[in-house]
Design an enzyme around this catalytic site. Structure first.
Site, PDB file in Angstrom:
ATOM      1  N   ARG A 101      -0.561  17.002 -17.844  1.00 39.68           N
ATOM      2  CA  ARG A 101      -0.842  18.076 -16.896  1.00 39.68           C
ATOM      3  C   ARG A 101       0.378  18.950 -16.649  1.00 39.68           C
ATOM      4  O   ARG A 101       0.294  19.943 -15.942  1.00 39.68           O
ATOM      5  CB  ARG A 101      -1.224  17.384 -15.599  1.00 39.68           C
ATOM      6  CG  ARG A 101      -1.986  18.202 -14.640  1.00 39.68           C
ATOM      7  CD  ARG A 101      -3.417  17.832 -14.711  1.00 39.68           C
ATOM      8  NE  ARG A 101      -4.172  18.186 -13.562  1.00 39.68           N
ATOM      9  CZ  ARG A 101      -5.383  17.713 -13.347  1.00 39.68           C
ATOM     10  NH1 ARG A 101      -5.901  16.855 -14.183  1.00 39.68           N
ATOM     11  NH2 ARG A 101      -6.049  18.103 -12.310  1.00 39.68           N
TER      12      ARG A 101
ATOM     13  N   ARG B 214     -20.628  20.532  -7.033  1.00 44.74           N
ATOM     14  CA  ARG B 214     -20.554  19.278  -7.802  1.00 44.74           C
ATOM     15  C   ARG B 214     -20.819  18.060  -6.916  1.00 44.74           C
ATOM     16  O   ARG B 214     -20.367  17.983  -5.778  1.00 44.74           O
ATOM     17  CB  ARG B 214     -19.173  19.129  -8.431  1.00 44.74           C
ATOM     18  CG  ARG B 214     -18.987  17.755  -9.074  1.00 44.74           C
ATOM     19  CD  ARG B 214     -17.781  17.668  -9.931  1.00 44.74           C
ATOM     20  NE  ARG B 214     -16.542  17.948  -9.228  1.00 44.74           N
ATOM     21  CZ  ARG B 214     -15.358  17.998  -9.832  1.00 44.74           C
ATOM     22  NH1 ARG B 214     -15.277  17.803 -11.125  1.00 44.74           N
ATOM     23  NH2 ARG B 214     -14.281  18.250  -9.143  1.00 44.74           N
TER      24      ARG B 214
ATOM     25  N   ARG C 176     -16.489  15.451  -3.864  1.00 43.83           N
ATOM     26  CA  ARG C 176     -15.067  15.082  -3.895  1.00 43.83           C
ATOM     27  C   ARG C 176     -14.322  15.785  -2.775  1.00 43.83           C
ATOM     28  O   ARG C 176     -14.603  16.922  -2.450  1.00 43.83           O
ATOM     29  CB  ARG C 176     -14.476  15.464  -5.257  1.00 43.83           C
ATOM     30  CG  ARG C 176     -14.373  14.281  -6.181  1.00 43.83           C
ATOM     31  CD  ARG C 176     -13.999  14.633  -7.568  1.00 43.83           C
ATOM     32  NE  ARG C 176     -12.823  15.471  -7.709  1.00 43.83           N
ATOM     33  CZ  ARG C 176     -12.318  15.842  -8.884  1.00 43.83           C
ATOM     34  NH1 ARG C 176     -12.908  15.430  -9.991  1.00 43.83           N
ATOM     35  NH2 ARG C 176     -11.260  16.610  -8.958  1.00 43.83           N
TER      36      ARG C 176
ATOM     37  N   ARG D 187      -5.893  24.206  -6.679  1.00 45.57           N
ATOM     38  CA  ARG D 187      -5.895  23.487  -7.964  1.00 45.57           C
ATOM     39  C   ARG D 187      -5.867  24.471  -9.133  1.00 45.57           C
ATOM     40  O   ARG D 187      -5.212  24.225 -10.145  1.00 45.57           O
ATOM     41  CB  ARG D 187      -7.128  22.576  -8.050  1.00 45.57           C
ATOM     42  CG  ARG D 187      -6.985  21.326  -7.190  1.00 45.57           C
ATOM     43  CD  ARG D 187      -8.325  20.700  -6.856  1.00 45.57           C
ATOM     44  NE  ARG D 187      -9.105  20.331  -8.001  1.00 45.57           N
ATOM     45  CZ  ARG D 187     -10.425  20.219  -7.999  1.00 45.57           C
ATOM     46  NH1 ARG D 187     -11.116  20.456  -6.889  1.00 45.57           N
ATOM     47  NH2 ARG D 187     -11.061  19.856  -9.086  1.00 45.57           N
TER      48      ARG D 187
END
Ligand code: AP5
Ligand code: MG
Length: 217
Positions: free
Chosen positions: A92, A131, A164, A175
């Site tokens: 990452r 989601r 989440r 993010r």
């Protein structure tokens, strides 16, 4: 490209581009071992381990966990699997990529290919806001695009579906910023050294899968 079960693959792309969704399909079809740093960290948080306590607030903020912690975690996981892994969410940072390269050299392993799922900011914000993830088998749904048959229940295993903690609008934006600043530069690190395949991650799930299958032939 050689496409046996021993293929080592990195799925790359911004939050919400479909890494987890495609990884599960590739795992089932090709018997690859799906290693998701995000899933491992969330599992540690859920179990309340030392690692979980250390990273809980970092995950909730949308920032990255330190390279040292991640490299130590993945060192063990990759060594356990041998060849045939599918990395999702790792590396990452360029520091993690260099750490991974060093470990693979030691193990005599190679990255077979990097598949990049491209998706625009607007598209992934819409996806992540809707989601839902199964707490038991980790299957991913979307309340509109890919809803479960029964609201809140996983089609596959009957587990409970949850949102989440980092899928709140402000954290999603954070993010995405972190991805652009710290993760995207990894591609320049690997260009010319590893085969990189770019895929339009905004196509329907099945089409993305077909495309990945084609490039891996
Ligand atoms: P991580 O768990 O890796 O999250 P992420 O990269 O933000 O990616 P996501 O899991 O959100 O998205 P995805 O690409 O898997 O998409 P999905 O398939 O679910 O990391 C979380 C956090 O952990 C980080 O912020 C950081 O704090 C920490 N962390 C993790 N790894 C780290 C590392 N290496 N170093 C440091 N820190 C680390 O799909 C999303 C939605 O879209 C779903 O609802 C799905 O149904 C839908 N969908 C998927 N594909 C399609 C499609 N083709 N069309 C329509 N809808 C689709
Ligand atoms: Mg994921």
């Amino acid at each position: 490209m050689a496409a046996g079960a021993n293929l080592n693959l990195i799925l790359f792309g911004p939050p919400g581009s479909g890494k987890g969704t495609q990884a599960e399909r590739l795992r089932e079809k090709r018997g690859l071992r799906h290693l998701s740093t995000g899933d491992l960290l969330r599992e540690a948080v859920a179990q309340g381990t030392e690692l979980g306590k250390q990273v809980k607030s970092i995950l909730a903020s949308g920032q990255l966990v330190s390279d040292d912690i991640i490299l130590a975690l993945m060192r063990d996981e990759i060594a356990k699997v041998g060849d045939g892994w599918l990395l999702d969410g790792f590396p990452r940072t360029v520091g993690q990529a260099k750490g991974l390269d060093a470990q693979l050299d030691e193990l005599g392993q190679k990255i077979g290919a990097i598949v990049v799922l491209n998706a625009r900011r607007e598209a992934v914000i819409e996806r992540l806001s809707g989601r839902r993830t199964c707490t038991q088998c980790r299957t991913v749904f979307h309340v509109k695009i890919n809803p479960p048959k029964v609201d809140g229940i996983c089609d596959r295993c009957g587990g409970t579906l949850v949102q989440r903690e980092d899928d709140k609008p402000a954290t999603i934006e954070k993010r995405l910023d972190v991805y652009e600043a710290q993760t995207q530069p990894i591609l320049a690190h690997y260009r010319g050294k590893v085969s990189i395949y770019e895929v339009n991650g905004e196509l329907p799930v099945d089409e993305v899968t077909r495309f990945i299958e084609r490039v891996l032939q």
